[in-house]
Design a protein around this motif. Structure first.
Motif, mmCIF file in Angstrom:
data_model
loop_
_atom_site.group_PDB
_atom_site.id
_atom_site.type_symbol
_atom_site.label_atom_id
_atom_site.label_comp_id
_atom_site.label_asym_id
_atom_site.label_seq_id
_atom_site.Cartn_x
_atom_site.Cartn_y
_atom_site.Cartn_z
ATOM 1 N N ARG A 101 -15.421 -44.533 -5.446
ATOM 2 C CA ARG A 101 -14.044 -45.057 -5.454
ATOM 3 C C ARG A 101 -13.064 -43.934 -5.769
ATOM 4 N NH1 ARG A 101 -11.730 -49.680 -4.138
ATOM 5 N NH2 ARG A 101 -10.843 -50.178 -6.188
ATOM 6 N N LEU A 102 -13.430 -43.092 -6.746
ATOM 7 C CA LEU A 102 -12.518 -41.997 -7.108
ATOM 8 C C LEU A 102 -12.333 -41.060 -5.918
ATOM 9 C CD1 LEU A 102 -13.665 -40.973 -10.720
ATOM 10 C CD2 LEU A 102 -11.734 -42.427 -10.050
ATOM 11 N N HIS A 103 -13.435 -40.726 -5.278
ATOM 12 C CA HIS A 103 -13.375 -39.781 -4.168
ATOM 13 C C HIS A 103 -12.574 -40.362 -3.009
ATOM 14 C CE1 HIS A 103 -15.097 -37.539 -0.657
ATOM 15 N NE2 HIS A 103 -14.855 -36.534 -1.482
ATOM 16 N N ALA A 104 -12.845 -41.635 -2.684
ATOM 17 C CA ALA A 104 -12.129 -42.266 -1.561
ATOM 18 C C ALA A 104 -10.628 -42.299 -1.849
ATOM 19 C CB ALA A 104 -12.671 -43.672 -1.322
ATOM 20 N N GLY A 105 -10.286 -42.630 -3.105
ATOM 21 C CA GLY A 105 -8.871 -42.680 -3.468
ATOM 22 C C GLY A 105 -8.220 -41.303 -3.364
ATOM 23 N N TRP A 106 -8.979 -40.295 -3.792
ATOM 24 C CA TRP A 106 -8.438 -38.932 -3.812
ATOM 25 C C TRP A 106 -8.219 -38.402 -2.400
ATOM 26 C CZ3 TRP A 106 -11.590 -34.164 -3.207
ATOM 27 C CH2 TRP A 106 -10.827 -33.002 -3.407
ATOM 28 N N ILE A 107 -9.195 -38.627 -1.497
ATOM 29 C CA ILE A 107 -8.968 -38.086 -0.147
ATOM 30 C C ILE A 107 -7.903 -38.884 0.611
ATOM 31 C CG2 ILE A 107 -11.196 -36.886 0.110
ATOM 32 C CD1 ILE A 107 -12.175 -39.147 1.792
ATOM 33 N N ALA A 108 -7.706 -40.133 0.191
ATOM 34 C CA ALA A 108 -6.650 -40.916 0.858
ATOM 35 C C ALA A 108 -5.269 -40.473 0.376
ATOM 36 C CB ALA A 108 -6.851 -42.403 0.595
ATOM 37 N N GLU A 109 -5.166 -40.177 -0.930
ATOM 38 C CA GLU A 109 -3.839 -39.865 -1.483
ATOM 39 C C GLU A 109 -3.944 -38.755 -2.519
ATOM 40 O OE1 GLU A 109 -0.519 -43.046 -1.855
ATOM 41 O OE2 GLU A 109 -2.335 -43.822 -2.830
ATOM 42 N N PRO A 110 -4.297 -37.553 -2.100
ATOM 43 C CA PRO A 110 -4.444 -36.485 -3.083
ATOM 44 C C PRO A 110 -3.132 -36.276 -3.849
ATOM 45 C CG PRO A 110 -4.487 -35.605 -0.830
ATOM 46 C CD PRO A 110 -4.490 -37.089 -0.718
ATOM 47 N N GLY A 111 -3.247 -36.096 -5.149
ATOM 48 C CA GLY A 111 -2.039 -35.906 -5.975
ATOM 49 C C GLY A 111 -1.555 -37.204 -6.578
ATOM 50 N N ARG A 112 -1.949 -38.352 -5.971
ATOM 51 C CA ARG A 112 -1.420 -39.633 -6.477
ATOM 52 C C ARG A 112 -2.510 -40.664 -6.720
ATOM 53 N NH1 ARG A 112 3.278 -40.945 -2.438
ATOM 54 N NH2 ARG A 112 2.176 -42.898 -2.702
ATOM 55 N N SER A 113 -3.743 -40.215 -6.709
ATOM 56 C CA SER A 113 -4.845 -41.171 -6.798
ATOM 57 C C SER A 113 -5.216 -41.433 -8.260
ATOM 58 C CB SER A 113 -6.057 -40.625 -6.057
ATOM 59 O OG SER A 113 -6.560 -39.489 -6.727
ATOM 60 N N HIS A 114 -6.140 -42.348 -8.441
ATOM 61 C CA HIS A 114 -6.580 -42.700 -9.795
ATOM 62 C C HIS A 114 -7.142 -41.482 -10.530
ATOM 63 C CE1 HIS A 114 -7.770 -45.326 -13.015
ATOM 64 N NE2 HIS A 114 -9.044 -45.050 -12.871
ATOM 65 N N ILE A 115 -7.928 -40.669 -9.845
ATOM 66 C CA ILE A 115 -8.512 -39.505 -10.538
ATOM 67 C C ILE A 115 -7.415 -38.481 -10.859
ATOM 68 C CG2 ILE A 115 -9.239 -38.316 -8.402
ATOM 69 C CD1 ILE A 115 -11.031 -38.233 -11.816
#
Ligand SMILES: Cc1ncc(C[n+]2csc(CCOP(=O)(O)OP(=O)(O)O)c2C)c(N)n1
Ligand SMILES: [Mg+2]
Length: 776
Positions: free
Chosen positions: A687-701
């Motif tokens: 989930r962290l990775h998917a969120g990060w590649i979708a919205e780097p800079g604004r994701s949960h991680i």
């Protein structure tokens, strides 16, 4: 029950009309399929220089069978898997039945067009089962029949049972998963299954073994199937009845596959030379030869059952009266009616421009009319076929796309206990769900490949019972022999116990997870397996996800925590599968309160139109459970701080799963020297990775790591491959030391193994200091 389309043979005119229409359909389907491929390769602009491809020979061998199936035998409640390389025939038939658009055919193998291999999710026409990876489309039909039975005995099947049908290439029988499915099907007493083998005796590289059909007979016979052989067409059967006919039949029966293929390619003259030599003194055969010119002789000698419409229709009608699984061995010719018929190299062969022009002229299709559905037929035949198609297209009505509403997920309470493993927590949660009942629990169905008890589903099974079409008593219980496990089988049971084959687990999860699109009723399947053995069924898992089947995969035990079991049972790369597999979201919780949150999320996610399947990587390692109020949203988003870092913290330890106690201990020791330190629990690297590649800079991680100093040292810890978390260093460009397991395990206890593989508290502490030193 819808009436099977059994022809009244007493009405000869009606029968003849139907056969004529089906033959016209076959002719049109062959043209459109080959033209679709030709157009994609030779007419449509090519921007990248790649061969577009398509399989004209594979289409030609299956076109009679598919025309008979879709034009005649199929009922609305039937479901079909079409062998991958016959996709153009399938699309052509759907086009002729008014279900497929011309644009989709024009864009065959192009983006947004008809898919190279039938795809449930990417094709715009109704595809019941995707195919592509040979063997899996075959196996899934067997498990779909099991699911259909399950729905029926649970009062969830609105229509009468349909047949689950696979049109399969003969080389698909080389795939072991087909036989794993057959054996399981025998145990489960499956029915309403048709496997139609396009027995062209060719695969990709060449000609298949001569005596394969005998083996097919014995394999299928052994597991209780009817085997129907369609070897000869009516022309040959009629000639066999003449003087010399028996000798001719023997000659064909004895003819090696490669010689028969070569002669088919050579044409009538080739057959004649061979037969004249072998029957120099047989007057009967010589009379037969004399009464056929080369063209007629070729037609006669290649008049196989799988190309004889009348023979096929009769066989389908006869089989339609039984629910016993039936395998049709239909002899066909790869590339029939095309210039490379029978040639061993024809699998990926394409007709060239000149050959296509000749074929078009032979078909009587005027230039510019290539896409006309009924081109090349005389006016009367075109009219008759149009009427016929109108009558048969109801069996391929589009699927109702709308899913029913979400079944509300009941509150999933955290199991009580000071020390628990996530596997134990899973088992307890399942028991509680069973006891609480309700609409969602009613749709839960579990399955496991002989690891039900050892993955902690035993308690659930005691509550819900095992599924079987016919009840079986539990002999141990009846004889009052003590056992923790009730093993009562009945049509109401809700756990489907499988043999060990993991391929079957994933094919069953695929079929259960498609219950709603296939049969109109949602099931929420939960399958358990040992984490290392996901790899054993990996292609079937990928296949299930590719079809957008929805299920919960519970993989346990995992990693080095299988300690005494040794390296053969410890999973290393499974988390990378979880991270990489589309359609599957992986979680690896440490504590059972996280698990409870994740399971509730999973049951919701499995039902959402934009959702997917979920994989839980669990462990048998008991951990001290924290007493706390957990923020569920952070758990399902992929992670939260167990120990909040102070602002500008210079170290963070990031851990996931069963190795958390080592991370906690390391952080306690590091905390004595470094005041500014955090401990991050990753519940889902995926989930962290998917969120990060979708919205780097604004994701949960990104948000989680924001309090740390820009150059804070990260140490990541997982009982699995370190690459699962190593990407975290790229989120903010921080120095990182990923810890994990990248080599094979061995027997031991957890302290020894975690020390040996650099996962114990000392190793984490040392890694943190090293990383800090590195940045200075
Ligand atoms: C799992 C898998 N392995 C390999 C392939 C590549 N492949 C595609 S078709 C084929 C041979 C198919 O032969 P058969 O099933 O007899 O089909 P037909 O002769 O009807 O074309 C192979 C090896 C594949 N699609 N899937
Ligand atoms: Mg073949």
């Amino acid at each position: 029950m819808a009436e099977p389309a059994v022809i009244d043979r007493t009405d000869a005119a009606d029968f003849a009309e139907r056969i004529a229409c089906l033959e016209a359909l076959e002719r049109r389907a062959l043209w459109l399929a080959t033209w679709t491929i030709h157009h994609a390769n030779h007419v449509r602009a090519n921007r990248d220089g790649l061969k577009v491809g398509g399989h004209q020979a594979s289409c030609a061998s299956s076109v009679t069978l598919l025309s008979a199936l879709y034009g005649h035998a199929l009922r609305p409640e039937d479901r079909v898997a079409v062998k991958p390389h016959a996709a153009p025939v399938f699309h052509a038939l759907m086009y002729l039945m008014g279900r497929q658009s011309r644009e989709a055919l024009e864009r065959f193998r192009a983006m947004g067009g008809a898919q190279s291999y039938p795809s449930r999710t990417k094709d715009k026409v109704r595809v019941d089962f995707s195919t592509g990876s040979v063997g899996l489309g075959v196996g899934v039909t067997l498990f779909a029949s099991l699911v259909q039975d399950y729905l029926q005995t649970h009062g969830l099947l609105a229509a009468s049972p349909g047949r689950m049908i696979a049109l399969i290439g003969d080389a698909e029988l080389d795939e072991g998963n087909v036989f794993e499915a057959l054996l399981e099907g025998w145990k489960q007493d499956v029915r309403n299954l048709w496997w139609i083998i396009d027995y062209n005796r060719q695969s990709l590289d060449g000609v298949v073994h001569d005596q394969l059909f005998q083996k097919i007979h014995s394999f299928f016979g052994t597991v209780g199937w009817n085997v129907v052989t369609l070897k000869y067409g009516k022309l040959l059967e009629e000639v066999f009845a003449r003087p010399g006919g028996e000798a001719l039949r023997r000659w064909i029966d004895d003819c090696p596959n490669d010689l028969y293929s070569a002669l088919t390619f050579e044409g009538g003259a080739g057959f004649r030379r061979e037969l004249e030599r072998d029957f120099a003194s047989d007057i009967g055969v010589r009379r037969i030869l004399a009464s056929h010119d080369d063209g007629a002789l070729h037609r006669l000698m290649t008049n196989l059952g799988g190309h004889d419409m009348e023979t096929i229709v009769e066989a389908f009608d006869a089989a339609g009266r039984s629910e016993t699984p039936t395998c049709f061995v239909a002899y066909t010719i790869k590339g029939r009616n095309l210039p490379f018929a029978g040639h061993k190299d024809n699998h990926a062969g394409l007709m060239n421009e000149a050959q296509m022009e000749r074929f078009q002229a032979d078909q009587g299709i005027a230039p510019g009319e290539e896409w006309e559905p009924l081109a090349g037929l005389d006016r009367a035949m075109a009219r008759r076929l149009a009427v016929f198609l109108d009558g048969s297209k109801k069996s391929v009505a589009p699927r109702n796309q709308a899913l029913s509403g979400l079944l509300p997920v009941p509150a999933v309470a955290t199991p009580a206990g000071d020390s628990l493993s996530t596997q134990e927590g899973f088992g307890r949660i399942m028991i509680e769900l069973a006891k609480a009942g309700g609409p969602l629990a009613q749709r839960l169905v579990t399955t496991s490949p002989d690891v039900t008890v050892s993955t902690n589903l035993g308690g659930w099974v005691n509550q819900v019972g095992l599924f079987a079409r016919a009840p079986h008593s539990d002999v141990f219980r009846e004889r009052k022999l003590v056992s923790a496990q009730k093993w009562l089988r009945s049509p109401e049971g809700r756990h489907i116990e499988l043999g060990i084959a993991e391929n079957n687990l994933f094919l069953l999860l695929a079929a259960l997870g498609l219950a709603e699109p296939l049969f109109g009723e949602r099931l929420l399947p939960v399958g358990t397996v040992y984490d290392p053995f996901i790899s054993r069924g990996l292609d079937a898992l990928n296949y299930a996800c590719y079809q957008d089947a929805r299920f919960l995969l519970v993989a346990t035990p995992s990693g080095l925590t299988l300690a005494p079991e040794g390296g053969a049972h410890q999973s290393v790369i499974a988390p990378l599968i979880g991270l990489g597999q589309p359609g599957l979201t992986m979680f690896e919780p440490s504590f059972v309160d996280e698990l409870a949150v994740v399971m509730a999320w999973a049951f919701d996610h499995m039902q959402r139109p934009d959702g997917g399947s979920v994989y839980l990587r669990l462990s048998t390692r008991p951990l001290e459970q924290p007493k706390r109020q957990l923020d569920g949203a952070t758990v399902t988003a992929g992670g939260y701080w167990i120990r909040e870092p102070s602002p500008e913290a210079e170290i963070a330890v990031v851990a996931t799963g069963a190795v958390m106690p080592e991370a906690i201990a390391a952080v306690a020791k590091l905390g004595e020297r470094h005041a500014r330190i955090g401990l991050l629990s990753v519940t889902s690297a995926d989930r962290l990775h998917a969120g990060w590649i979708a919205e780097p800079g604004r994701s949960h991680i990104d948000r989680l790591l924001a309090p740390l100093a820009r150059d804070a040292a990260l140490v990541t810890v997982i009982d699995g491959h370190p690459a699962t978390l190593s990407w975290l260093g790229a989120v903010r460009g921080q120095p990182i030391q990923p810890l994990g397991v990248a080599s094979f395990g061995q027997s031991g206890d957890i302290p020894d193994l975690y020390a040996a593989y650099g996962l114990d508290a000392d190793a984490i502490e040392a890694a943190a200091e090293r990383t800090l030193a590195r940045r200075r």
